[in-house]
Design a protein around this motif. Sequence first.
Motif, mmCIF file in Angstrom:
data_model
loop_
_atom_site.group_PDB
_atom_site.id
_atom_site.type_symbol
_atom_site.label_atom_id
_atom_site.label_comp_id
_atom_site.label_asym_id
_atom_site.label_seq_id
_atom_site.Cartn_x
_atom_site.Cartn_y
_atom_site.Cartn_z
ATOM 1 N N GLU A 46 145.212 122.541 -6.807
ATOM 2 C CA GLU A 46 144.626 121.185 -6.596
ATOM 3 C C GLU A 46 144.652 120.567 -7.750
ATOM 4 O OE1 GLU A 46 144.210 117.436 -5.068
ATOM 5 O OE2 GLU A 46 144.875 119.313 -4.138
ATOM 6 N N GLU A 47 144.034 120.991 -8.864
ATOM 7 C CA GLU A 47 143.841 120.300 -10.314
ATOM 8 C C GLU A 47 145.171 120.110 -11.002
ATOM 9 O OE1 GLU A 47 139.476 121.870 -11.710
ATOM 10 O OE2 GLU A 47 141.109 123.226 -12.074
ATOM 11 N N LYS A 49 148.055 119.538 -9.563
ATOM 12 C CA LYS A 49 148.588 118.586 -8.740
ATOM 13 C C LYS A 49 148.114 117.349 -8.634
ATOM 14 C CE LYS A 49 148.678 120.037 -4.427
ATOM 15 N NZ LYS A 49 148.642 120.524 -3.050
ATOM 16 N N ASN A 50 146.729 117.376 -8.728
ATOM 17 C CA ASN A 50 146.025 115.967 -8.837
ATOM 18 C C ASN A 50 144.719 116.218 -9.811
ATOM 19 O OD1 ASN A 50 145.273 113.462 -8.130
ATOM 20 N ND2 ASN A 50 144.305 113.662 -6.345
#
Length: 186
Positions: A46-47, A49-50
């Motif tokens: 997640e980090e 990707k975003n």
Amino acid sequence: MQNDTIRALSTTVGRRSFLKMAAVASVFGATSSFASEKVTRAATEEEVKNPFPGSKKVKTICTSCSVGCGVIAEVQNGVWVRQEVAQDHPISLGGHCCKGADMIDMVRSEVRLKYPMVKENGQWKRLSWDDALNRIATKLADLKKKDGADAVQFLGSAKMSNEQAYYFRKFAAFFGTNNTDHQARI
């Protein structure tokens, strides 16, 4: 005498010995202090990707020169946090030069000048914008009155857009000189 000293120093530690010592020092010195599991960790999916949740992407133009390459700036709480190349941009076609790729670092630099400064008695002093503009206007008026308009040269910059360069040239003509040049000769 000097050649003898250089020759003596060069025979003390040979090139190969120096490189071996440098390699050993880098392995034991840098790796052990920076690669500890307590200092770094792998980023989560997640980090990757975003990394800046809640940020918004803004399509803009690189201001480094007058070509007009596309940049996608990621902004969070009014701060430029990341940038990407605009893949669909008709000018840059998904590419950047080294200046464009470094645009975010120029904007976010800790040493970037953010307000007018003047050096008085060997010390830098912050000025208000009004004071700085008044000093410049007074100096230009004095130079023009004393030595004529051609005593001044206006030098442009690669940081100017086409429009800024146009107004810069118009200002020089208004001042009364044709002494203008531009430093971006790439």
